[in-house]
Design a protein around this motif. Structure first.
Motif, PDB file in Angstrom:
ATOM      1  N   MET A 116       0.845  -1.197   0.000  1.00 31.12           N
ATOM      2  CA  MET A 116       0.000   0.000   0.000  1.00 31.12           C
ATOM      3  C   MET A 116       0.877   1.242   0.000  1.00 31.12           C
ATOM      4  O   MET A 116       1.916   1.273   0.647  1.00 31.12           O
ATOM      5  CB  MET A 116      -0.919  -0.012   1.242  1.00 31.12           C
ATOM      6  N   ALA A 117       0.450   2.274  -0.735  1.00 38.98           N
ATOM      7  CA  ALA A 117       1.230   3.500  -0.821  1.00 38.98           C
ATOM      8  C   ALA A 117       1.227   4.248   0.515  1.00 38.98           C
ATOM      9  O   ALA A 117       0.399   3.987   1.387  1.00 38.98           O
ATOM     10  CB  ALA A 117       0.661   4.395  -1.923  1.00 38.98           C
ATOM     11  N   GLN A 118       2.175   5.181   0.663  1.00 42.21           N
ATOM     12  CA  GLN A 118       2.232   5.991   1.872  1.00 42.21           C
ATOM     13  C   GLN A 118       0.994   6.865   1.978  1.00 42.21           C
ATOM     14  O   GLN A 118       0.507   7.415   0.998  1.00 42.21           O
ATOM     15  CB  GLN A 118       3.490   6.860   1.836  1.00 42.21           C
ATOM     16  N   ARG A 119       0.492   7.008   3.193  1.00 47.45           N
ATOM     17  CA  ARG A 119      -0.708   7.814   3.432  1.00 47.45           C
ATOM     18  C   ARG A 119      -0.499   9.261   2.981  1.00 47.45           C
ATOM     19  O   ARG A 119       0.532   9.882   3.240  1.00 47.45           O
ATOM     20  CB  ARG A 119      -1.035   7.767   4.917  1.00 47.45           C
ATOM     21  N   ARG A 120      -1.526   9.792   2.310  1.00 52.75           N
ATOM     22  CA  ARG A 120      -1.509  11.178   1.865  1.00 52.75           C
ATOM     23  C   ARG A 120      -2.837  11.836   2.225  1.00 52.75           C
ATOM     24  O   ARG A 120      -3.864  11.175   2.269  1.00 52.75           O
ATOM     25  CB  ARG A 120      -1.266  11.258   0.358  1.00 52.75           C
ATOM     26  N   VAL A 121      -2.785  13.133   2.463  1.00 48.06           N
ATOM     27  CA  VAL A 121      -3.989  13.926   2.737  1.00 48.06           C
ATOM     28  C   VAL A 121      -4.119  14.954   1.625  1.00 48.06           C
ATOM     29  O   VAL A 121      -3.183  15.736   1.372  1.00 48.06           O
ATOM     30  CB  VAL A 121      -3.905  14.631   4.107  1.00 48.06           C
ATOM     31  N   SER A 122      -5.261  14.949   0.942  1.00 48.01           N
ATOM     32  CA  SER A 122      -5.420  15.801  -0.239  1.00 48.01           C
ATOM     33  C   SER A 122      -6.716  16.592  -0.167  1.00 48.01           C
ATOM     34  O   SER A 122      -7.523  16.431   0.747  1.00 48.01           O
ATOM     35  CB  SER A 122      -5.368  14.941  -1.503  1.00 48.01           C
ATOM     36  N   VAL A 123      -6.896  17.434  -1.150  1.00 49.85           N
ATOM     37  CA  VAL A 123      -8.033  18.358  -1.213  1.00 49.85           C
ATOM     38  C   VAL A 123      -8.817  18.095  -2.482  1.00 49.85           C
ATOM     39  O   VAL A 123      -8.230  17.954  -3.565  1.00 49.85           O
ATOM     40  CB  VAL A 123      -7.527  19.819  -1.193  1.00 49.85           C
ATOM     41  N   TRP A 124     -10.142  18.016  -2.343  1.00 51.92           N
ATOM     42  CA  TRP A 124     -11.029  17.950  -3.518  1.00 51.92           C
ATOM     43  C   TRP A 124     -11.980  19.138  -3.390  1.00 51.92           C
ATOM     44  O   TRP A 124     -12.822  19.170  -2.493  1.00 51.92           O
ATOM     45  CB  TRP A 124     -11.821  16.648  -3.509  1.00 51.92           C
ATOM     46  N   GLN A 125     -11.828  20.115  -4.266  1.00 49.84           N
ATOM     47  CA  GLN A 125     -12.637  21.315  -4.103  1.00 49.84           C
ATOM     48  C   GLN A 125     -13.001  21.903  -5.458  1.00 49.84           C
ATOM     49  O   GLN A 125     -12.129  22.166  -6.293  1.00 49.84           O
ATOM     50  CB  GLN A 125     -11.850  22.347  -3.275  1.00 49.84           C
ATOM     51  N   PRO A 126     -14.313  22.101  -5.725  1.00 49.50           N
ATOM     52  CA  PRO A 126     -14.718  22.668  -7.022  1.00 49.50           C
ATOM     53  C   PRO A 126     -14.206  24.082  -7.245  1.00 49.50           C
ATOM     54  O   PRO A 126     -14.140  24.547  -8.389  1.00 49.50           O
ATOM     55  CB  PRO A 126     -16.248  22.624  -6.967  1.00 49.50           C
ATOM     56  N   PHE A 127     -13.832  24.756  -6.186  1.00 48.01           N
ATOM     57  CA  PHE A 127     -13.291  26.114  -6.298  1.00 48.01           C
ATOM     58  C   PHE A 127     -12.162  26.201  -7.309  1.00 48.01           C
ATOM     59  O   PHE A 127     -12.022  27.210  -8.024  1.00 48.01           O
ATOM     60  CB  PHE A 127     -12.787  26.566  -4.922  1.00 48.01           C
ATOM     61  N   PHE A 128     -11.359  25.155  -7.420  1.00 51.06           N
ATOM     62  CA  PHE A 128     -10.173  25.244  -8.266  1.00 51.06           C
ATOM     63  C   PHE A 128     -10.512  25.261  -9.749  1.00 51.06           C
ATOM     64  O   PHE A 128      -9.676  25.659 -10.564  1.00 51.06           O
ATOM     65  CB  PHE A 128      -9.189  24.129  -7.919  1.00 51.06           C
ATOM     66  N   LEU A 129     -11.715  24.862 -10.112  1.00 49.17           N
ATOM     67  CA  LEU A 129     -12.172  25.050 -11.484  1.00 49.17           C
ATOM     68  C   LEU A 129     -13.114  26.239 -11.580  1.00 49.17           C
ATOM     69  O   LEU A 129     -13.079  26.999 -12.548  1.00 49.17           O
ATOM     70  CB  LEU A 129     -12.864  23.796 -12.000  1.00 49.17           C
ATOM     71  N   ALA A 130     -13.957  26.423 -10.536  1.00 49.96           N
ATOM     72  CA  ALA A 130     -15.014  27.424 -10.610  1.00 49.96           C
ATOM     73  C   ALA A 130     -14.563  28.823 -10.225  1.00 49.96           C
ATOM     74  O   ALA A 130     -15.229  29.809 -10.584  1.00 49.96           O
ATOM     75  CB  ALA A 130     -16.175  27.009  -9.696  1.00 49.96           C
ATOM     76  N   GLY A 131     -13.466  28.946  -9.483  1.00 51.34           N
ATOM     77  CA  GLY A 131     -13.023  30.258  -9.038  1.00 51.34           C
ATOM     78  C   GLY A 131     -12.746  31.192 -10.199  1.00 51.34           C
ATOM     79  O   GLY A 131     -12.081  30.818 -11.166  1.00 51.34           O
ATOM     80  N   ASP A 132     -13.263  32.430 -10.105  1.00 48.44           N
ATOM     81  CA  ASP A 132     -13.133  33.377 -11.220  1.00 48.44           C
ATOM     82  C   ASP A 132     -11.720  33.917 -11.371  1.00 48.44           C
ATOM     83  O   ASP A 132     -11.275  34.228 -12.473  1.00 48.44           O
ATOM     84  CB  ASP A 132     -14.102  34.549 -11.018  1.00 48.44           C
ATOM     85  N   SER A 133     -11.018  34.052 -10.259  1.00 49.39           N
ATOM     86  CA  SER A 133      -9.715  34.703 -10.270  1.00 49.39           C
ATOM     87  C   SER A 133      -8.590  33.682 -10.288  1.00 49.39           C
ATOM     88  O   SER A 133      -8.461  32.868  -9.371  1.00 49.39           O
ATOM     89  CB  SER A 133      -9.570  35.598  -9.028  1.00 49.39           C
ATOM     90  N   ARG A 134      -7.766  33.726 -11.344  1.00 48.15           N
ATOM     91  CA  ARG A 134      -6.606  32.841 -11.403  1.00 48.15           C
ATOM     92  C   ARG A 134      -5.696  33.110 -10.219  1.00 48.15           C
ATOM     93  O   ARG A 134      -5.146  32.172  -9.609  1.00 48.15           O
ATOM     94  CB  ARG A 134      -5.849  33.062 -12.708  1.00 48.15           C
ATOM     95  N   THR A 135      -5.520  34.375  -9.847  1.00 46.92           N
ATOM     96  CA  THR A 135      -4.643  34.716  -8.728  1.00 46.92           C
ATOM     97  C   THR A 135      -5.138  34.092  -7.439  1.00 46.92           C
ATOM     98  O   THR A 135      -4.354  33.519  -6.663  1.00 46.92           O
ATOM     99  CB  THR A 135      -4.553  36.242  -8.570  1.00 46.92           C
TER     100      THR A 135
END
Length: 287
Positions: free
Chosen positions: A1-20
């Protein structure tokens, strides 16, 4: 089994209006120690450029599509994007693929037919374009798709599932394949408001047969799917409460066999706002 990782799933990264704003949020997650940023790839005919913008604006954090629809994004486009992203940012981009849903595909140029066979054809095309299995992961739910994920990709990225599915997915994938379930959470210890926020999320997904059929395999019934989900189902799908309650719910997926939990913080459907405070608090406990 791979090493444990903690990640983020968030629609903001596609839906956010501002690239900055998007890149700034990604940089903060990177500094907090999160492993990967997952976000919807939408239903366009290409992999959105936003994924490349996040890669270009950060240095270490992984970026993954969760998911790119095989009915909408041509395999040649997916392969070309992956090749370019991997060339410029080695080992940081993961192509998450899914068979989507009939309700989403109907009326489009593609016809929703035999999604398993379509996925096999799509993977064959990726292989022909020079992509390796390690560069992709499948949004697998059922036994056949999980086996395909094991045999022809890096692993599985199940979405909208309970911890019982995580147990079954690990058994199907074996010990070595990546298992990265999405887990939505609500940081609110009031049962009424927490479940109301959760149901803003569950209601749409419980109208999609791919998800409800999968849940039926684990004993859930039509009564549980009504009105945005029974309290029991909502509680099984979405850890809510204090930071300790939520992290305990996330930990059950690691105990069940997940290598990586991709956390989606529900903030009332406001996809244009990044829940930074919540991810800071979660990092303080989980990372």
């Amino acid at each position: 089994m791979a090493q444990r990782r903690v990640s983020v799933w968030q629609p903001f990264f596609l839906a956010g209006d501002s690239r900055t704003a998007v890149v700034d949020a990604a940089r903060e997650l990177e500094s907090l120690g999160y492993s990967t940023i997952w976000s919807s790839a939408g239903f366009g005919s290409h992999v959105p450029a936003r994924f490349r913008e996040i890669l270009d604006g950060t240095t270490d954090i992984g970026v993954a599509t969760g998911i790119a629809s095989i009915w909408h994004v041509p395999a040649a486009d997916a392969a070309a994007f992956t090749d370019s992203a991997t060339r410029d940012h080695p080992d940081r981009f993961l192509l998450g693929l899914g068979a989507s849903h009939a309700a989403v595909v109907d009326g489009d140029s593609a016809k929703y037919r035999k999604p398993y066979s379509k996925m096999v054809e799509y993977i064959d095309a990726l292989d022909a374009a020079g992509q390796t299995p390690e560069q992709r992961v499948l949004a697998a739910l059922g036994p056949k798709m999980l086996k395909l994920a094991r045999d022809r990709s890096a692993g599985a990225h199940p979405y909208f599932t309970t911890v019982e599915h995580t147990v079954a997915a690990r058994a199907a994938l074996g010990p070595d394949a990546l298992l990265a379930p999405e887990v939505a959470v609500v940081l609110d210890d009031d049962p009424a408001t927490a479940r109301a926020t959760a149901r803003q999320y569950t209601t749409g997904y419980l109208a999609l047969p791919n998800y409800t059929n999968n849940l039926r395999n684990y004993g859930w019934t039509d009564a549980d799917f009504a009105d945005g989900g029974s309290d029991r189902l909502v509680d099984a799908l979405i850890p809510w409460g204090s930071i300790d309650d939520v992290t305990a719910g996330i930990e059950t997926h690691y105990t069940a066999g997940a290598d990586e939990v991709t956390i989606q913080v529900l903030n009332g459907g406001n996809v244009g706002e990044f829940p930074a405070e919540e991810f800071r608090a979660l990092a303080g406990v989980l990372i």
